[in-house]
Design an enzyme around this catalytic site. Structure first.
Site, short mmCIF file in Angstrom:
data_model
loop_
_atom_site.label_atom_id
_atom_site.label_comp_id
_atom_site.label_asym_id
_atom_site.label_seq_id
_atom_site.Cartn_x
_atom_site.Cartn_y
_atom_site.Cartn_z
CD GLU A 89 -7.03 5.30 3.04
OE1 GLU A 89 -6.17 5.99 3.61
OE2 GLU A 89 -6.77 4.63 2.03
CG ASP B 50 -2.25 0.70 0.93
OD1 ASP B 50 -2.25 1.68 0.15
OD2 ASP B 50 -3.29 0.29 1.51
#
Length: 608
Positions: free
Chosen positions: A496, A290
């Site tokens: 997020e 990521d």
């Protein structure tokens, strides 16, 4: 010399992929190999950087465009420019360009934006989701992008998680079924396709990425990048399960999770990344980190870059997102290989996987954008697919104050209608996060139809539609003049960690807006959220009807299609709707399961 190069196996389109991979690997120097393992952000991707460091991949971080409101052809111009630089290197290895196209090509102005995954989970329609994948692939490829970081196949454990809307639901079965989007994005592999081997049908298809491996949806208290506390048996049964379906469809890439499993950071977990994913599940594609993911390995994060690189690469990460710190990464990995701390075999395995995906994707033969796809972006046919998805994603939670007095469908020929709320005429609120920017934006951020647009298009010529974002005292004082009200409230866009929420109350004064209107006028409430929210007694009792619309995307007419009765409600809850936050986590498998609305709940106008 040219004759020898032309006869190189890796340049022959009809040669077996593995032969091409091995031939190219044999010709590469260590700097070229490490360059292939490096992914940088487009804002630093100059010609010199791409050629001097042999960069293998470039990406656009969310909200990183060529310029504000750039259209697909502008994107294609930019990406093709990067590609020309990459092809000018000694071996002519093309870059693979990645982006977060997670509900359509959501970074690009004018693209078709679909409901977020939680809404698609409510459809339970795997064939529709597959068609959405095919549409998305065309629009993304039209912009020059080769690779999307989608789908998220997290199994949701707790709606307090800020990425709840990126999950298709709380049951592994639902998530596995909805992974059919991979066959839409990449094309469907033939039955004889080797297990675990990456697949891409052709130039109109898009490299997919199953994420985030593994357990990202199951963190304690729903904290983003938190810790999933579970036995391996439960991890496998719940969180690993969807990856079996993804890998069986030939998914080309998998992304590692920021989260931990029983305290072990996924980005450095050799057991899960290599022994489980690559060996047990036979995944032969590339494993990508990521964004700056290797930094999560150290405490405090980023405190020992060299050791982070060592642990991450040895654990099985193949391609590393180092958007801006690429020079440090390249230097660290070079030193680690020369010292023997990262074996050359691990480098060759990683680069081999990256090249395998590039060959499978046809990037050596077709490195540039197919401009003939540009007319498909945001076209009527694609928007119709999105409109269908909106219709099928809507979940009817309440219809009338008694089973014998349904409130829906609404009378489209009513004399006067009041439409109010923060989400009634706001395309950005309707689309949610990961639209134009990472956290999304309010307002008219792209091309599409709002709920209000859809209502106005659906009602009769003699119907007067009054819209107020917040109902005025004067309007409420003349409430008897309205046949009914439609109140649209919910969450603003987020993504997020910014979406982590321990309270889950309807924000933006939503409850008070509902109360003010429902006291005076028969009211339908449409709730725009990425997850279940606390529903106050007043909302449940005083309103006539309640619909969960999730974050439906750009095609607001799909909501009007259903509330006015052209189509019936079909959506079923993909997650349990809790009564109180202190019940969380709440799952249908719990022994003391006491939801407000259970997993799978959803009324229809025909059957109640």
């Amino acid at each position: 010399m040219a004759e020898t190069e032309d006869s190189s196996c890796y340049k022959k389109p009809n040669a077996p992929v593995e032969a091409r991979v091995q031939d190219l690997l044999s010709r590469m120097t260590l700097p070229e190999k490490i360059g292939q393992m490096t992914q940088i952000e487009r804002s630093v991707a100059t010609h010199d950087v791409l050629t001097d460091y042999f960069i293998g991949s470039v990406q656009s971080g969310a909200g990183s465009w060529p310029f504000q409101d750039a259209n697909s052809s502008d994107w294609a111009d930019m990406i093709d420019g990067f590609q020309r630089s990459a092809l000018a290197s000694r071996l002519g290895i093309p870059i693979i360009y990645g982006t977060d196209a997670v509900h359509g090509n959501n970074n690009v102005y004018g693209a078709t934006i679909f409901p977020h995954n939680v809404g698609l989970g409510a459809t339970r329609d795997a064939e529709l989701v597959k068609r959405i994948g095919a549409v998305t692939a065309l629009e993304v490829r039209a912009s020059g992008v080769h690779w999307t970081y989608a789908p998220c196949v997290a199994v949701l454990g707790d709606p307090r998680w800020g990425r709840c809307y990126e999950s298709y639901g709380e049951a592994a079965k639902i998530v596995s079924e909805m992974s059919s989007i991979i066959s839409g994005l990449q094309g469907e592999p033939p039955e004889e396709h080797p297990k675990g081997y990456p697949f891409l049908a052709g130039r109109n298809n898009l490299v997919a990425c199953a994420k985030h491996f593994v357990g990202d949806g199951g963190t304690d208290k729903g904290l983003s990048e938190g810790n999933t506390i579970a036995s391996y048996k439960d991890l496998e049964k719940i969180h690993v399960a969807p990856y079996l379906k993804c890998i069986s469809q030939g998914v080309c890439t998998v992304m590692a999770s920021f989260s931990s499993w029983n305290g072990s950071r996924l980005h450095s977990d050799y057991f899960l990344l290599t022994e489980v994913l690559k060996q047990k599940l036979s995944f032969k594609g590339l494993l990508v980190s990521d964004w700056d993911g290797l930094e999560t390995v150290s405490e405090p994060q980023g405190s020992d870059n060299r050791n982070c690189v060592k642990l991450g690469i040895n654990a099985g990460i193949d391609l590393v997102m180092v958007p801006f710190k690429y020079r440090q990464f390249i230097q660290d990995l070079t030193d680690l290989v020369k010292s023997g701390e990262v074996p050359m075999a691990r480098i060759n395995d990683a680069v081999g996987r990256i090249l395998r995906v590039k060959f499978v994707a046809g990037l050596f033969e077709y490195p540039f954008t197919d401009r003939s796809l540009l007319p498909t972006v945001g076209c009527k046919e694609h928007r119709e697919v999105a409109r269908e998805a909106v219709r099928k994603s809507l979940v009817l939670l309440k219809n009338g104050k008694g089973s014998d007095k349904p409130f829906l469908p609404l009378d489209r020929n009513a004399k006067r209608i009041l439409v109010v709320g923060t989400h009634a005429n706001d395309l950005g609120n309707q689309c949610g996060g990961w639209t134009k920017t990472k956290s999304g934006q309010c307002g008219k951020i792209t091309i599409g139809t709002t709920l209000l647009d859809g209502i106005k298009a659906a009602v009769g010529d003699k119907t007067e539609v009054i819209y107020e974002k917040t109902p005025s005292k004067e309007t409420l004082a003349s409430a008897e003049g309205f046949s009914y009200a439609i109140v649209a409230v919910g969450e603003p866009p987020y993504a997020e960690m910014r979406g982590d929420n321990s309270e889950l109350t309807i924000p933006l004064n939503g409850n008070n807006i509902v109360a003010a209107v429902a006291e005076k006028i028969p009211t339908l409430v449409i709730l725009f959220t990425g997850r279940p929210m606390v529903l106050e007694v007043m909302v449940l009792e005083k309103t006539e009807a309640l619909v969960a619309a999730w974050f439906p995307g750009t095609e607001g007419q799909g909501m009007a299609d259903v509330i006015f009765g052209d189509f019936d409600f079909e959506g079923k809850l993909p997650v349990s709707w809790f009564k109180r936050v202190n019940q969380l986590p709440l799952n249908a498998d719990d022994s003391l399961y006491d939801p407000l609305f259970p997993l799978g709940f959803g009324l229809s106008c025909n059957t109640g």
